[in-house]
Design an enzyme around this catalytic site. Structure first.
Site, PDB file in Angstrom:
ATOM      1  N   CYS A 126      -9.193   2.661  -6.205  1.00  0.00           N
ATOM      2  CA  CYS A 126     -10.536   2.123  -6.366  1.00  0.00           C
ATOM      3  C   CYS A 126     -11.466   3.258  -6.750  1.00  0.00           C
ATOM      4  CB  CYS A 126     -11.015   1.513  -5.054  1.00  0.00           C
ATOM      5  SG  CYS A 126      -9.892   0.270  -4.428  1.00  0.00           S
ATOM      6  N   ARG A 168     -10.413   3.460 -12.586  1.00  0.00           N
ATOM      7  CA  ARG A 168      -9.639   3.622 -11.349  1.00  0.00           C
ATOM      8  C   ARG A 168      -9.254   2.283 -10.718  1.00  0.00           C
ATOM      9  NH1 ARG A 168     -10.241   8.954  -9.348  1.00  0.00           N
ATOM     10  NH2 ARG A 168      -9.236   8.195  -7.478  1.00  0.00           N
ATOM     11  N   TRP A 220      -9.333  -2.047  -6.947  1.00  0.00           N
ATOM     12  CA  TRP A 220      -7.954  -2.393  -7.298  1.00  0.00           C
ATOM     13  C   TRP A 220      -7.360  -2.940  -5.998  1.00  0.00           C
ATOM     14  CZ3 TRP A 220      -2.968  -1.137  -5.775  1.00  0.00           C
ATOM     15  CH2 TRP A 220      -1.936  -1.453  -6.689  1.00  0.00           C
ATOM     16  N   ASN A 252     -11.720   3.453  -0.428  1.00  0.00           N
ATOM     17  CA  ASN A 252     -10.539   3.566  -1.293  1.00  0.00           C
ATOM     18  C   ASN A 252      -9.389   4.022  -0.411  1.00  0.00           C
ATOM     19  OD1 ASN A 252      -8.666   4.090  -3.310  1.00  0.00           O
ATOM     20  ND2 ASN A 252      -9.543   6.091  -3.814  1.00  0.00           N
ATOM     21  N   GLY A 253      -8.312   3.244  -0.361  1.00  0.00           N
ATOM     22  CA  GLY A 253      -7.172   3.632   0.479  1.00  0.00           C
ATOM     23  C   GLY A 253      -6.672   2.431   1.250  1.00  0.00           C
ATOM     24  N   GLU A 310       9.650   6.371 -22.379  1.00  0.00           N
ATOM     25  CA  GLU A 310       8.186   6.454 -22.428  1.00  0.00           C
ATOM     26  C   GLU A 310       7.616   5.435 -23.431  1.00  0.00           C
ATOM     27  OE1 GLU A 310       5.827   7.481 -20.795  1.00  0.00           O
ATOM     28  OE2 GLU A 310       4.134   7.906 -22.099  1.00  0.00           O
ATOM     29  N   LYS A 363       5.010   2.502 -22.376  1.00  0.00           N
ATOM     30  CA  LYS A 363       3.700   2.317 -23.027  1.00  0.00           C
ATOM     31  C   LYS A 363       3.549   0.877 -23.496  1.00  0.00           C
ATOM     32  CE  LYS A 363       2.046   5.076 -21.849  1.00  0.00           C
ATOM     33  NZ  LYS A 363       2.342   6.302 -21.186  1.00  0.00           N
ATOM     34  N   GLU A 377       3.190  -1.680 -20.456  1.00  0.00           N
ATOM     35  CA  GLU A 377       1.970  -1.631 -19.660  1.00  0.00           C
ATOM     36  C   GLU A 377       0.738  -2.058 -20.462  1.00  0.00           C
ATOM     37  OE1 GLU A 377       0.635   2.147 -17.973  1.00  0.00           O
ATOM     38  OE2 GLU A 377       1.541   3.242 -19.622  1.00  0.00           O
ATOM     39  N   HIS A 396      27.386  -0.761 -23.180  1.00  0.00           N
ATOM     40  CA  HIS A 396      27.879  -1.131 -21.851  1.00  0.00           C
ATOM     41  C   HIS A 396      27.088  -2.297 -21.251  1.00  0.00           C
ATOM     42  CE1 HIS A 396      30.578   2.272 -21.873  1.00  0.00           C
ATOM     43  NE2 HIS A 396      29.573   3.028 -22.274  1.00  0.00           N
ATOM     44  N   LYS A 420      -5.731   3.749 -12.913  1.00  0.00           N
ATOM     45  CA  LYS A 420      -5.392   5.059 -13.459  1.00  0.00           C
ATOM     46  C   LYS A 420      -4.644   5.935 -12.462  1.00  0.00           C
ATOM     47  CE  LYS A 420      -5.289   8.271 -16.541  1.00  0.00           C
ATOM     48  NZ  LYS A 420      -4.242   8.119 -17.556  1.00  0.00           N
TER      49      LYS A 420
END
Ligand code: M6R
Length: 611
Positions: free
Chosen positions: A2, A27, A73, A99-100, A484, A488, A491, A507, A606
């Site tokens: 947050c 955030r 968030w 935040n937490g 990567e 990208k 997300e 396989h 983030k």
């Protein structure tokens, strides 16, 4: 996760807090809220973005000089108006942003429920503010003392800011495992999750440490720890410029950050790579270089894209330095019973320097006697401070939730480290050392050249925007790049994408291939180039739609695939810094084509400061 901001001073908090929340929105962005003091505490909050909150309070007469704001968030409770912060205590006299996660919130809640407290939201934060109020009532003490006593009983992570109706000239902030920065202006103070909302008002900041409580009262700052021991504040000067946290004419932060890479890679080599003298200087870890030279093993701890940078580094550290390297997801490592060898060195990689899992992994490793070195982007961040020493990537603020320039800067720093170590361990010849450093110095130009072909990626994005699945395949150094690229894409555009080592495809994943499956091969010229050609043939034989990232001038692959993107030739160990660029652009443009929110993808934030 947050974003929180508190202000006390001479400004009207309306623009100050709202602008601060816009800066902090990366955030967390599922709801936002604000509280301020006039005759009492007024709280406005809303599910949605900061601009929804701004619309909600547009007509409010808001003329206060103390207030708090939050962009969320969600952890406890769905993102709705009620669960949004700030939260009020039962009396309505205290308001908090947080935040937490308060891990023992349900025990505290039961205690409070038995005393008759009623809760409106599902959050741990509302429990915390009521607990503080209850402690104050039971102990008949000052608010500062109540905060301190309450926090002594709290288990979990918090960055909090509190205002009180009875103390209109007081702002209180405290932290444990969630970042908090205090900005000191002229007759004004800010408390925020990071420096971005503070930057335009002052460059004097104090990074709070765990278990510290800051009380700003009548224009004075009092800093104490949770045991009430006074702390001497350490004021630092912020080095970031305001332009660095603005879009600078780009449509999105992510695009700006992709295009900043020639500069950010140069910045991260500046003062470190000395081509004429053929030396590398990494001042931050110089004191630990001997330890590194003799290390029996290096373990890399990281999450997400930083973990993938670690994977690339595993390849070149082993290759160049002949030291065994292991790359661990910090979130897994922290709950294992790891075997740490005497002398082993841990490298913790993190853009934000705040990732909770990485921090916990560092603590575990340190508790077992390991030396942990950090590779962080954010100066003064928790990981930068928790590690024994470290190297900053100097990529500048990364605001887009999808990591881009941080990744290429991490690879650059890790390569500098590998080369310096190889030189000292005498595992590299001077001609090879020279060849790689010369090539490294030319990487910013190669990235710049690559960026000039952005329009090609835009065309491809248009062709593939409706795909529902993607496969990304690579081998050797390009295998982590494939992962990567897939990360990208998923997300940003919510398209399912899987990265795989190209040879492993047979396989299992080969069963997925048909004419509707786009397959991105990273098939640049390296020692296993011939092998990946066979893998391309295997996909072609099953009618997969192939996009290949190839070395400039590769005519062979051109004959086999549907689309090619050429990248400038470079040393194979440096290729990931170049070959990832088209993958960043492809993901970006597909997300734009699909109308996704590129800088703030759904469900993400983030920095992940919770487990
Ligand atoms: O700040 P960190 O580098 O520690 O963050 C790690 C991950 O959360 C981060 O890389 C995440 O995976 C990004 N959204 C990827 O683009």
């Amino acid at each position: 996760m947050c974003g929180i901001i508190g202000y006390i001073g001479h400004r009207n908090i309306h623009p100050t807090i709202l602008k601060g929340l816009e800066r902090l929105e990366y955030r967390g962005y599922d709801s936002a809220g604000i509280a301020w003091l006039d005759s009492g505490i007024r709280v406005y909050k809303k599910a949605g973005k900061v601009h929804d909150l701004a619309a909600l309070i547009a007509q409010e007469k808001l003329n206060s000089h103390i207030g708090i704001g939050h962009t969320r968030w969600a952890t406890h409770g769905v993102p709705n108006d009620t669960n949004a912060h700030p939260h009020l205590s039962a009396s309505g006299k205290l308001a908090i942003i947080h935040n937490g996660i308060i891990e023992n919130y349900s025990i505290l809640k039961q205690e409070l429920l038995s005393k008759g407290y009623i809760f409106k939201s599902d959050t741990d934060t509302e429990v915390l503010i009521n607990f503080i109020e209850d402690v104050q009532l039971c102990n008949n003490c000052s608010l500062e003392e109540a905060v301190r006593l309450a926090l002594n009983k709290v288990v979990g992570a918090y960055g909090i800011v509190i205002i009180s109706q009875d103390h209109p000239n007081t702002l209180i902030g405290a932290r444990k495992s969630s970042p908090l920065v205090l900005g000191i202006g002229k007759d004004e103070f800010f408390i925020a999750s990071d420096a971005t909302p503070i930057l335009e008002y002052t460059d004097r900041v104090i990074y709070l440490n765990d278990y510290e409580i800051a009380v700003i009262k009548d224009g004075m700052l009092f800093l104490n720890d949770i045991k009430n021991v006074p702390i001497t504040p350490y004021i630092q000067k912020l080095e970031i410029q305001l332009e660095a946290i603005e879009k600078g004419g780009f449509e999105h932060f992510m695009l700006k950050e992709i295009f900043e890479q020639p500069t950010s890679i140069t910045d991260c080599m500046r003062g470190r790579l000395d081509i004429p003298h053929k030396t590398i200087k990494l001042g931050g870890i110089e004191a630990h270089m001997d330890q590194l030279v003799h290390a029996p093993k290096i373990t890399i701890l990281a999450c997400g894209t930083s973990w993938l940078a670690g994977m690339v580094a595993e390849y070149f550290l082993e290759e160049l330095c002949r030291i065994p390297v292991e790359v661990q997801y910090a979130s897994e490592f922290r709950y294992r019973n790891p075997i740490i060898q005497p002398g082993e060195i841990m490298l913790a990689i993190s853009q934000s320097g705040e990732t909770a899992d990485t921090l916990a992994a560092i603590e575990l490793a340190q508790a077992q006697g390991a030396t942990v070195l950090g590779i962080c982007n954010v100066v003064g961040s928790s990981i930068a401070r928790a590690t024994q020493a470290g190297i900053y990537t100097h990529a500048g603020p990364e605001i887009g939730v999808a990591s881009t320039k941080a990744f290429t800067a991490q690879l650059t720093v890790l390569m500098l480290l590998a080369l310096s170590l190889a030189q000292r361990r005498k595992t590299i010849t001077s001609s090879k050392f020279e060849e790689i450093i010369t090539e490294l110095a030319s990487i910013p130009d190669k990235v710049k050249a690559m960026l000039q072909h952005a329009s090609k990626l835009k065309e491809l994005a248009n062709l593939f925007k409706s795909a529902t699945n993607f496969l990304y395949l690579g081998r050797g150094y390009n295998y982590p790049v494939a992962l990567e690229g897939a990360l990208k894409l998923k997300e940003l555009s919510y398209i399912h994408a899987e990265g795989y080592p190209a040879a492993e495809m047979k396989h299992g994943p080969i069963a997925l291939i048909d004419e509707d499956m786009p397959v991105v091969f990273i098939a640049t010229k390296d020692r296993i180039y011939e092998k990946i050609i066979s893998n391309i043939q295997e996909v072609k034989a099953r009618k997969g739609k192939i996009i290949a990232i190839v070395t400039q001038g590769d005519e062979h692959v051109k004959q086999l695939v549907d689309h090619i993107i050429e990248v400038p030739a470079t040393h194979e160990a440096l290729m990931p810094i170049v070959s990832v660029i088209p993958l960043q652009l492809l993901a970006y443009y597909i997300a734009v084509e699909k109308g996704c929110n590129v800088d703030q993808p759904r469900n993400l934030a983030k920095s992940v400061t919770v487990e």
